[in-house]
Design a protein around this motif. Structure first.
Motif, PDB file in Angstrom:
ATOM      1  N   GLU A  86      -4.053 144.012  80.783  1.00 59.04           N
ATOM      2  CA  GLU A  86      -2.767 144.705  80.885  1.00 59.04           C
ATOM      3  C   GLU A  86      -1.746 144.111  79.912  1.00 59.04           C
ATOM      4  N   ASN A  87      -1.738 142.790  79.796  1.00 56.86           N
ATOM      5  CA  ASN A  87      -0.820 142.126  78.864  1.00 56.86           C
ATOM      6  C   ASN A  87      -1.167 142.472  77.422  1.00 56.86           C
ATOM      7  N   MET A  88      -2.445 142.476  77.122  1.00 56.12           N
ATOM      8  CA  MET A  88      -2.915 142.846  75.785  1.00 56.12           C
ATOM      9  C   MET A  88      -2.528 144.290  75.459  1.00 56.12           C
ATOM     10  N   GLU A  89      -2.688 145.160  76.439  1.00 56.55           N
ATOM     11  CA  GLU A  89      -2.352 146.571  76.253  1.00 56.55           C
ATOM     12  C   GLU A  89      -0.861 146.753  75.996  1.00 56.55           C
ATOM     13  N   THR A  90      -0.029 146.035  76.738  1.00 52.17           N
ATOM     14  CA  THR A  90       1.419 146.130  76.543  1.00 52.17           C
ATOM     15  C   THR A  90       1.798 145.760  75.120  1.00 52.17           C
ATOM     16  N   PHE A  91       1.205 144.676  74.615  1.00 50.34           N
ATOM     17  CA  PHE A  91       1.492 144.265  73.247  1.00 50.34           C
ATOM     18  C   PHE A  91       1.023 145.302  72.229  1.00 50.34           C
ATOM     19  N   LEU A  92      -0.210 145.756  72.356  1.00 54.36           N
ATOM     20  CA  LEU A  92      -0.764 146.669  71.362  1.00 54.36           C
ATOM     21  C   LEU A  92      -0.020 148.004  71.337  1.00 54.36           C
ATOM     22  N   LEU A  93       0.406 148.480  72.490  1.00 54.31           N
ATOM     23  CA  LEU A  93       1.174 149.733  72.520  1.00 54.31           C
ATOM     24  C   LEU A  93       2.476 149.582  71.742  1.00 54.31           C
ATOM     25  N   ALA A  94       3.071 148.396  71.820  1.00 50.60           N
ATOM     26  CA  ALA A  94       4.327 148.151  71.108  1.00 50.60           C
ATOM     27  C   ALA A  94       4.096 147.889  69.625  1.00 50.60           C
ATOM     28  N   ALA A  95       3.023 147.185  69.292  1.00 47.11           N
ATOM     29  CA  ALA A  95       2.820 146.721  67.916  1.00 47.11           C
ATOM     30  C   ALA A  95       2.129 147.733  67.020  1.00 47.11           C
ATOM     31  N   LEU A  96       1.345 148.640  67.587  1.00 51.74           N
ATOM     32  CA  LEU A  96       0.518 149.518  66.762  1.00 51.74           C
ATOM     33  C   LEU A  96       1.048 150.939  66.656  1.00 51.74           C
ATOM     34  N   GLY A 149       1.591 138.693  65.247  1.00 51.99           N
ATOM     35  CA  GLY A 149       2.998 138.510  65.582  1.00 51.99           C
ATOM     36  C   GLY A 149       3.273 138.487  67.070  1.00 51.99           C
ATOM     37  N   GLU A 150       2.232 138.199  67.866  1.00 54.44           N
ATOM     38  CA  GLU A 150       2.388 138.190  69.326  1.00 54.44           C
ATOM     39  C   GLU A 150       3.444 137.189  69.790  1.00 54.44           C
ATOM     40  N   ASN A 151       3.556 136.070  69.069  1.00 50.41           N
ATOM     41  CA  ASN A 151       4.492 135.014  69.474  1.00 50.41           C
ATOM     42  C   ASN A 151       5.796 135.064  68.695  1.00 50.41           C
ATOM     43  N   ALA A 152       6.063 136.181  68.017  1.00 46.50           N
ATOM     44  CA  ALA A 152       7.286 136.340  67.236  1.00 46.50           C
ATOM     45  C   ALA A 152       8.080 137.531  67.764  1.00 46.50           C
ATOM     46  N   ALA A 153       9.372 137.533  67.427  1.00 48.33           N
ATOM     47  CA  ALA A 153      10.243 138.637  67.830  1.00 48.33           C
ATOM     48  C   ALA A 153       9.812 139.920  67.117  1.00 48.33           C
ATOM     49  N   PRO A 154       9.913 141.065  67.781  1.00 46.22           N
ATOM     50  CA  PRO A 154      10.413 141.266  69.146  1.00 46.22           C
ATOM     51  C   PRO A 154       9.333 141.203  70.211  1.00 46.22           C
ATOM     52  N   PHE A 155       8.064 140.998  69.794  1.00 43.12           N
ATOM     53  CA  PHE A 155       6.953 141.154  70.727  1.00 43.12           C
ATOM     54  C   PHE A 155       6.885 140.042  71.770  1.00 43.12           C
ATOM     55  N   ASN A 156       7.418 138.854  71.441  1.00 46.32           N
ATOM     56  CA  ASN A 156       7.363 137.754  72.413  1.00 46.32           C
ATOM     57  C   ASN A 156       8.290 137.981  73.597  1.00 46.32           C
ATOM     58  N   THR A 157       9.119 139.022  73.526  1.00 52.98           N
ATOM     59  CA  THR A 157       9.947 139.389  74.680  1.00 52.98           C
ATOM     60  C   THR A 157       9.402 140.634  75.388  1.00 52.98           C
ATOM     61  N   ILE A 158       8.380 141.265  74.793  1.00 54.37           N
ATOM     62  CA  ILE A 158       7.795 142.474  75.365  1.00 54.37           C
ATOM     63  C   ILE A 158       6.558 142.158  76.196  1.00 54.37           C
ATOM     64  N   ALA A 159       5.751 141.229  75.692  1.00 54.43           N
ATOM     65  CA  ALA A 159       4.525 140.812  76.387  1.00 54.43           C
ATOM     66  C   ALA A 159       4.385 139.308  76.269  1.00 54.43           C
ATOM     67  N   THR A 160       3.673 138.710  77.203  1.00 56.55           N
ATOM     68  CA  THR A 160       3.447 137.268  77.157  1.00 56.55           C
ATOM     69  C   THR A 160       2.582 136.935  75.941  1.00 56.55           C
ATOM     70  N   PRO A 161       3.060 136.081  75.032  1.00 62.78           N
ATOM     71  CA  PRO A 161       2.283 135.790  73.830  1.00 62.78           C
ATOM     72  C   PRO A 161       0.918 135.176  74.148  1.00 62.78           C
ATOM     73  N   ALA A 162      -0.092 135.659  73.481  1.00 62.25           N
ATOM     74  CA  ALA A 162      -1.443 135.116  73.590  1.00 62.25           C
ATOM     75  C   ALA A 162      -2.145 135.327  72.256  1.00 62.25           C
ATOM     76  N   PRO A 163      -2.776 134.292  71.711  1.00 65.04           N
ATOM     77  CA  PRO A 163      -3.504 134.472  70.451  1.00 65.04           C
ATOM     78  C   PRO A 163      -4.778 135.275  70.688  1.00 65.04           C
ATOM     79  N   ARG A 164      -5.020 136.255  69.830  1.00 66.68           N
ATOM     80  CA  ARG A 164      -6.188 137.122  70.015  1.00 66.68           C
ATOM     81  C   ARG A 164      -7.003 137.281  68.735  1.00 66.68           C
ATOM     82  N   GLY A 165      -6.620 136.583  67.689  1.00 68.15           N
ATOM     83  CA  GLY A 165      -7.400 136.641  66.458  1.00 68.15           C
ATOM     84  C   GLY A 165      -8.607 135.724  66.567  1.00 68.15           C
ATOM     85  N   HIS A 166      -9.768 136.294  66.892  1.00 68.50           N
ATOM     86  CA  HIS A 166     -11.006 135.526  67.030  1.00 68.50           C
ATOM     87  C   HIS A 166     -11.732 135.523  65.686  1.00 68.50           C
TER      88      HIS A 166
END
Length: 489
Positions: A86-96, A149-166
């Protein structure tokens, strides 16, 4: 068959000889193609890959190797990072976005952990180490990094930052020459080979072959000038890459990339898209582009990036691809990096994943006013920007754009500026619209019988924004879906 040079579909009744036959025929031996082949073979189908070059790999083998995965992968957990689908989805909806395929984003996020485990089971190696410095990719063999940019503005206020680049583990990595993409493709190609997947190299597809019901039943190809007909008993999978190297398509659909170097490979000429279009396939987000920015993130984070009016326009510590998009699309490719001597020396003292992005400053000056004049900016334009930045930086804050406090400090003393106008390159993100089973959709909304697609010839997760790993991520994920669906077709 005198019209074989066209891209219009060919009726099967006009084929006198089938040179090859298989249950599932896959065009392209990159990440989407190999994953489709593995899953189709495991389903029990006879699989044949047609590759236009002399070996496997495609753009994936030459890439940095990021696969965008999350939701609580074993690697994330081992390194102490919490995440949920759910957290990953929140970020991707905002970032993509805007305009992302919400069902596809949700599907991908829910299946992300399983996909990681599948890759590992196929032999893809990931080292349990985190790289937390700004950069395009880890300089060593670290397996996890922030890549969007998960840990950078504005996304770090939209979803909990988590590194996902594997990133697959790669010994003796040389960024830009020998990166993790090779160690993603190699074990997958070995898995496909062990499953008995057939491969024919130096075969370039030219047309789709359909029966009298308009079902795709094969492909027409050419090898060294000779025509080759390939029968697909169950389905054809297009995994042919983007259209970044098709000049007319770029001009028609993604004109922002005109004249920009294509961050792709020359085989990405849009052939899969055009062949499916000739059958009435629907397209999506053809104007969407990822844009690389040829700047060292260690330098960018410590300075301020200004446009042709001397104004800041993006938090400098964010994902470099986001900086590239903002620069090309929103700032007319106008960018200058300004930093002081202390920040410049601090950046040079760090290790970077992209040493070839480092360059001498274009201008140096003792004061902001002198630098502004040297750069040819309007009087007081840069001075007012630096004055505002320094006012808040004295308190470790950036209320204007939200750069993280660790990178915020006043610019003092001698300064340098880098002319970064035109420092962008890109590749296309749009393509064929597909459903969750990777079936190519007709403009009517119905699937085109017998035709499947995955990878950059499709419109995947991204509708405008981008994160590193999205291409290899959705290419491999929906490549698997394509292989399964085609085999069961």
């Amino acid at each position: 068959m005198s019209d074989a040079t066209t891209i219009r579909p060919l009726r099967a009744g006009r084929v006198t000889t089938w040179d090859y036959r298989a249950d599932v025929v896959i065009a392209g031996y990159g990440i989407a193609g190999v994953c489709a082949a593995i899953e189709a073979a495991r389903t029990g189908a006879e699989v044949l890959i047609l590759e236009r070059t002399g070996g496997w790999g495609g753009a994936a083998a030459m890439a940095g190797g990021f696969i965008y995965l999350g939701g609580g992968t074993p690697l994330q957990q081992a390194l102490g990072f919490g995440d949920t689908p759910e957290n990953m989805e929140t970020f991707l909806l905002a970032a993509l976005g805007p305009g992302v395929d919400e069902a596809k984003i949700a599907d991908y996020c829910r299946g992300s952990v399983e996909h990681y485990n599948w890759l590992v089971a196929c032999g893809v190696p990931f080292r349990e180490a985190f790289w937390g410095e700004p950069g395009w990719e880890p300089p060593h063999d670290e397996g996890l990094m922030y890549s969007g940019g998960e840990n950078a503005a504005p996304f770090n206020t939209i979803a909990t930052p988590a590194p996902r680049g594997h990133v697959p583990r790669m010994a003796d990595k040389r960024i830009g020459q020998k990166s993790g993409g090779y160690m993603l493709m190699k074990p997958l190609a070995e898995t496909a080979d062990a499953l008995g997947v057939g491969v024919e190299y130096d075969l370039r597809i030219t047309r789709l072959i359909v029966d009298d019901d308009d079902r795709v039943v094969g492909v027409l190809a050419r090898r060294y000038g000779q025509q080759v007909a390939v029968r697909a008993e169950r389905g054809v999978v297009l995994a042919t890459g983007s259209f970044a190297y098709h000049k007319e398509m770029v001009e028609r659909y993604a004109p922002r990339l005109i004249g920009r170097p294509a961050a792709a490979i020359e085989e990405h000429d849009g052939i899969g898209i055009r062949l499916a279009q000739a059958l009435g396939a629907e397209l999506a987000h053809m104007d969407a582009t990822e844009v690389a920015f040829f700047g060292d993130p260690q330098l960018l984070a410590r300075g301020i990036l200004v446009n042709g009016r001397g104004q800041r326009y993006i938090p400098e510590d964010t994902y470099p691809g986001r900086i590239g998009q903002a620069t090309l699309i929103q700032q007319d490719n106008q960018a200058y990096l300004v930093l002081d001597e202390a920040s410049y020396e601090a950046a040079l003292a760090t290790e970077t994943s992209t040493p070839f992005f480092r360059q001498p400053p274009t201008w140096v000056a003792e004061t902001v006013a002198e630098l502004e004049a040297e750069m040819g900016l309007p009087g007081r334009a840069l001075q007012s920007t630096v004055e505002c930045y320094n006012l808040h930086a004295a308190d470790g804050e950036d209320p204007l754009l939200g750069k993280k406090p660790e990178w915020v400090r006043p610019l003092r003393g001698p300064l340098a500026a880098f002319d970064m106008r035109g420092f962008t390159a890109g590749f296309t993100l749009g393509g064929l619209r597909t459903d969750l089973d990777s079936r190519v959709l007709h403009v009517s909304g119905e699937p085109i019988a017998g035709l499947f697609a995955a990878g950059r010839c499709t419109s995947g997760l991204c509708a405008g924004g981008y994160v590193s790993g999205a291409s290899l991520g959705d290419g491999s994920f929906y490549g698997r879906r394509a292989g399964i669906a085609a085999a069961k077709n």
